[in-house]
Design a protein around this motif. Structure first.
Motif, PDB file in Angstrom:
ATOM      1  N   UNK A  27       0.961  -1.199  -0.108  1.00 43.71           N
ATOM      2  CA  UNK A  27       0.032  -0.007   0.129  1.00 43.71           C
ATOM      3  C   UNK A  27       0.840   1.071  -0.167  1.00 43.71           C
ATOM      4  N   UNK A  28       0.492   2.402  -0.617  1.00 43.51           N
ATOM      5  CA  UNK A  28       1.269   3.644  -0.606  1.00 43.51           C
ATOM      6  C   UNK A  28       0.274   4.409   0.603  1.00 43.51           C
ATOM      7  N   UNK A  29       1.364   5.193   1.196  1.00 43.09           N
ATOM      8  CA  UNK A  29       0.877   6.366   1.962  1.00 43.09           C
ATOM      9  C   UNK A  29       1.622   7.608   1.974  1.00 43.09           C
ATOM     10  N   UNK A  30       1.263   8.626   2.541  1.00 43.13           N
ATOM     11  CA  UNK A  30       2.032   9.847   2.384  1.00 43.13           C
ATOM     12  C   UNK A  30       1.853  10.558   3.727  1.00 43.13           C
TER      13      UNK A  30
ATOM     14  N   UNK B 100       6.160 -10.385   7.739  1.00 45.26           N
ATOM     15  CA  UNK B 100       7.259  -9.369   8.015  1.00 45.26           C
ATOM     16  C   UNK B 100       6.521  -8.064   7.353  1.00 45.26           C
ATOM     17  N   UNK B 101       6.935  -6.987   7.831  1.00 45.90           N
ATOM     18  CA  UNK B 101       6.192  -5.669   7.277  1.00 45.90           C
ATOM     19  C   UNK B 101       7.576  -4.780   6.990  1.00 45.90           C
ATOM     20  N   UNK B 102       7.403  -3.962   6.007  1.00 46.28           N
ATOM     21  CA  UNK B 102       8.530  -2.951   5.703  1.00 46.28           C
ATOM     22  C   UNK B 102       7.922  -1.661   5.228  1.00 46.28           C
ATOM     23  N   UNK B 103       8.641  -0.615   5.459  1.00 49.51           N
ATOM     24  CA  UNK B 103       8.320   0.749   5.044  1.00 49.51           C
ATOM     25  C   UNK B 103       9.326   1.256   4.119  1.00 49.51           C
ATOM     26  N   UNK B 104       8.944   1.971   2.949  1.00 51.96           N
ATOM     27  CA  UNK B 104      10.065   2.302   1.919  1.00 51.96           C
ATOM     28  C   UNK B 104       9.612   3.990   1.743  1.00 51.96           C
ATOM     29  N   UNK B 105      10.663   4.885   1.968  1.00 47.97           N
ATOM     30  CA  UNK B 105      10.324   6.025   1.347  1.00 47.97           C
ATOM     31  C   UNK B 105      10.746   6.060   0.053  1.00 47.97           C
ATOM     32  N   UNK B 106       9.843   6.368  -0.790  1.00 46.22           N
ATOM     33  CA  UNK B 106      10.180   5.937  -2.309  1.00 46.22           C
ATOM     34  C   UNK B 106      11.435   6.810  -2.884  1.00 46.22           C
ATOM     35  N   UNK B 107      11.317   8.430  -2.558  1.00 42.32           N
ATOM     36  CA  UNK B 107      12.217   9.176  -3.082  1.00 42.32           C
ATOM     37  C   UNK B 107      13.750   8.637  -2.585  1.00 42.32           C
ATOM     38  N   UNK B 108      13.977   8.534  -1.303  1.00 39.77           N
ATOM     39  CA  UNK B 108      15.174   8.206  -0.800  1.00 39.77           C
ATOM     40  C   UNK B 108      15.660   6.726  -0.715  1.00 39.77           C
ATOM     41  N   UNK B 109      14.909   5.857  -0.892  1.00 44.48           N
ATOM     42  CA  UNK B 109      14.863   4.347  -0.699  1.00 44.48           C
ATOM     43  C   UNK B 109      15.291   3.917   0.668  1.00 44.48           C
ATOM     44  N   UNK B 110      14.978   4.910   1.624  1.00 46.28           N
ATOM     45  CA  UNK B 110      15.211   4.577   2.937  1.00 46.28           C
ATOM     46  C   UNK B 110      14.168   3.681   3.410  1.00 46.28           C
TER      47      UNK B 110
ATOM     48  N   UNK C 169       6.031   9.837  -1.012  1.00 45.83           N
ATOM     49  CA  UNK C 169       5.528   8.416  -1.117  1.00 45.83           C
ATOM     50  C   UNK C 169       6.166   7.380  -0.144  1.00 45.83           C
ATOM     51  N   UNK C 170       5.120   7.028   0.712  1.00 43.47           N
ATOM     52  CA  UNK C 170       5.812   5.677   1.701  1.00 43.47           C
ATOM     53  C   UNK C 170       5.207   4.670   1.268  1.00 43.47           C
ATOM     54  N   UNK C 171       5.970   3.506   0.841  1.00 40.75           N
ATOM     55  CA  UNK C 171       5.319   2.511   0.469  1.00 40.75           C
ATOM     56  C   UNK C 171       5.326   1.371   1.493  1.00 40.75           C
ATOM     57  N   UNK C 172       4.222   0.721   2.107  1.00 41.27           N
ATOM     58  CA  UNK C 172       4.398  -0.250   3.091  1.00 41.27           C
ATOM     59  C   UNK C 172       4.097  -1.671   2.511  1.00 41.27           C
ATOM     60  N   UNK C 173       4.814  -2.398   2.985  1.00 42.81           N
ATOM     61  CA  UNK C 173       4.712  -3.841   2.403  1.00 42.81           C
ATOM     62  C   UNK C 173       4.441  -4.957   3.622  1.00 42.81           C
ATOM     63  N   UNK C 174       3.487  -5.818   3.321  1.00 37.08           N
ATOM     64  CA  UNK C 174       3.412  -7.020   4.427  1.00 37.08           C
ATOM     65  C   UNK C 174       3.638  -8.340   3.430  1.00 37.08           C
TER      66      UNK C 174
END
Length: 657
Positions: free
Chosen positions: A569-572, A636-646, A623-628
């Motif tokens: 899912x994508x969040x901001x 497992x869950x993960x959050x990624x900042x799309x602009x910086x790949x952090x 855009x913050x991508x959240x994956x489960x």
């Protein structure tokens, strides 16, 4: 009311809001873990009443070796497995497991034995404890408490050492733990915290580690049984629809007579502990077509688990159709009825005292009952004799001032008599009456499952697990459901799960689709819509009207999930300048959850993404991508900042929130 207040108010940060449109990307091929190479798979069937292990070398997957015979079996009980009993010294150090623990405890003087800590049938605690944590206690026979995690870790460590020792003896050189893939089986109806608890105990026992979780697979018992049943040849099972129930199998003839001497010949020189599993699909399986359904009923000591599976061709992968159901209807229920009967005859006050004052003799009495319990059969006519330990007779006389014999005459339980040899003599009807409540519950539950729409036209019912050896249960299931489907029992039914778990460890990809037991989602802010959102959820920040506490769903309870599947899912950030983004993950047993404050919603993870120090020239809508990702029993869950790949990762945790 929930313990979580609105995150917007409590955290003082505006939280996150979904990027519209909310989109789901399913990609199951991404980041497949690199397969590690293990030399051997060892599966542990950690049961309520008895436990055991089996193994197979990855080079020789068609041979499954069941563990060495245990010292000190019981008369009348085939001992491929050992009782799930554990003894700690008065200093709370591990002393022994299984028959050894039981016999040592039994031989202690009563004055001494009250200081030792003896545990049996403790696995049920994980099923019955509502709020299981790492701190949950177990109570020993003498009433003292010990952390459950320690007991489970001791037990697993015992099996780990036994198995490694057997492998080393067989191979002639020391076997390292790193060369083993471990599989531990758990009931499918266990809640997530109990499954996670088992994994934590295994880490504590040194089987695997949080850094190397792939080394341990937590397998579901009915799934393991299912995998084994697929490989059954006709001579390896009993089709109840075509013949009378058979009482288990005699230890001398572990495999059943139907085996030909050809390539299925069991290597006798290994005390016939080696089972050949041909790499074929069994005849019964070849009768199944794409989309056919079957039920696996796994009836053990503590729980009975039912799972409905469907075949997917061409590979014959299994798909779980209806989420596992069942309950605490295992053979322990029969022991409990026996205990109630004893209370009726001798008085509850006496039985309670006897258990505390003579714990070892109580254990003895239950062992005597166990072997008679296995002799119960629908057509039995001669009575069953249960030896009463001498100290029972002796203590009763001291306690009541009259004899056991007198108590039996006085109690109006007419189908239990006293025999001159110092035994309780039970009529077959009396014994069958002890089974009735438990068997009725199993049949009742199965009927409910059969009435579900997902469960129409089931072709086979596989009856597995230790309790499936009971001819009384076999007959009840056959007479209730024999007209709807074929009822089939694998020949060595008590070992079915163990062997299936080994096959699962050799090829974990065989189970493709499971039903999610819970609904998962994250807490978010949505734009407030008058009339749609409750006014008490309104939060005004910088002139924007938000609705707080919204549960944004990733996956619903009972939805099909392919193993390894990732949902994105994508969040901001609700406030563009925000640099620390906190995403809270929640779960619920309900399908339709709207707010994280609803009853039954539990927090099970937090992703904290700190973006301070990153380049300020990010787009105005970050855009913050959240994956489960849904794994075997781990998520497992993960959050990624799309602009910086952090990015930041977390495992879903049901024990520590």
């Amino acid at each position: 009311t929930s313990t979580y207040s609105s995150p917007a108010k409590s955290l003082g940060d505006p939280g996150i809001t979904p990027l519209s449109p909310s989109h789901i990307v399913k990609d199951s091929d991404a980041d497949d873990a690199v397969e590690q190479l293990f030399l051997v798979v060892v599966a542990i069937d950690f049961g309520t009443t008895s436990s055991g292990y089996a193994y197979s070398f990855t080079k020789e997957p068609e041979c499954i070796h069941v563990m060495r015979r245990w010292e000190g079996g019981d008369p009348g009980v085939s001992n491929q497995k050992t009782p799930t009993t554990i003894l700690l010294t008065p200093e709370r150090k591990f002393h022994s497991f299984g028959y050894a623990a039981r016999d040592f405890y039994h031989d202690l003087d009563p004055t001494e034995s009250k200081h030792w800590l003896y545990f049996e049938k403790f696995k049920m605690k994980l099923h019955t404890t509502g709020n299981l944590t790492m701190e949950t206690d177990l109570t020993a026979a003498n009433g003292k408490k010990v952390k459950a995690l320690e007991i489970f870790a001791y037990a697993l460590q015992f099996f780990k050492e036994q198995a490694l020792k057997e492998l080393s003896d067989q191979g002639g050189s020391d076997f390292e733990n790193t060369e083993v893939r471990w599989v531990i089986t758990v009931p499918a109806i266990w809640k997530q915290p109990a499954k996670q608890f088992m994994r934590q105990a295994a880490y504590k026992a040194g089987m695997a580690s949080p850094e190397n979780p792939e080394q341990l697979i937590i397998a579901l018992e009915p799934e393991a049984a299912s995998i084994y049943c697929r490989k059954l040849r006709l001579h390896q099972m009993i089709d109840l629809s075509s013949r009378a129930p058979v009482n288990g199998y005699s230890p001398s003839d572990t495999i059943g007579t139907g085996f030909t001497q050809g390539k299925e010949h069991v290597r006798r020189n290994r005390q016939s502990r080696t089972f050949m599993v041909e790499n074929v699909i069994g005849e019964i399986w070849s009768e199944l077509e794409e989309g056919d359904r079957y039920i696996v009923v796994d009836s053990g000591g503590g729980t009975v688990d039912m799972t409905v599976h469907q075949i997917r061709l061409p590979e014959g992968h299994l798909k779980e159709l209806y989420k596992a159901t069942g309950g605490p209807y295992g053979s322990l229920g029969v022991d409990y009825e026996f205990e109630k009967l004893l209370c009726k005859i001798f008085g509850e006050d006496f039985i309670e005292q006897f258990k505390i004052k003579r714990p070892a003799a109580w254990v003895d009495l239950m062992i005597a009952f166990e072997s008679r319990k296995r002799a119960a059969a629908p057509d039995r006519t001669n009575p069953l004799n249960i030896t009463l330990p001498f100290s029972f007779i002796d203590y009763y006389k001291k306690f009541r001032g009259h004899s056991v014999e007198h108590a039996l005459r006085k109690s109006n339980v007419d189908f239990v008599k006293w025999s001159s040899q110092g035994m309780l003599r039970m009529s077959p009807d009396a014994m069958n009456a002890l089974f009735k409540p438990t068997i009725d519950q199993i049949v009742q539950h199965l009927s409910e499952v059969f009435d579900k729409p997902e469960v129409t036209n089931v072709k086979f019912l596989f009856l597995v697990g230790g309790f499936a050896e009971s001819p009384l249960l076999q007959q009840a299931v056959q007479s209730a459901f024999g007209s709807r489907c074929r009822v089939i029992i694998p020949q060595d039914v008590g070992l079915t799960i163990l062997k299936g778990a080994v096959l699962f460890g050799l090829d974990p990809a065989v189970i493709k689709v499971r039903r999610s037991p819970l609904t998962y989602g994250v807490g978010v802010l949505n734009r407030f819509v008058e009339g749609k959102h409750p006014p008490e959820k309104l939060l005004v920040k910088d002139g924007t009207r938000w609705c707080t506490d919204v549960f944004d769903k990733f996956i619903s309870a009972d939805q099909s999930v392919a193993l390894g599947e990732t949902v994105t899912r994508s969040y901001t950030p609700a406030k563009p300048s925000q640099l620390v983004i906190v995403i809270n993950i929640y779960s619920s047993e309900q399908d339709n959850v709207s707010f994280i404050t609803e009853p039954g919603v539990k927090k099970c993870g937090t992703l904290r993404l700190d973006l301070t120090g990153t380049d300020a020239s990010v787009p105005n809508r970050r855009e913050i991508k959240t994956l489960m990702q849904f794994g075997d029993t781990e998520i497992k869950a993960m959050a990624v900042d799309v602009a910086t790949s952090k990015s930041v990762k977390v495992g879903i945790d049901f024990l520590n929130y």
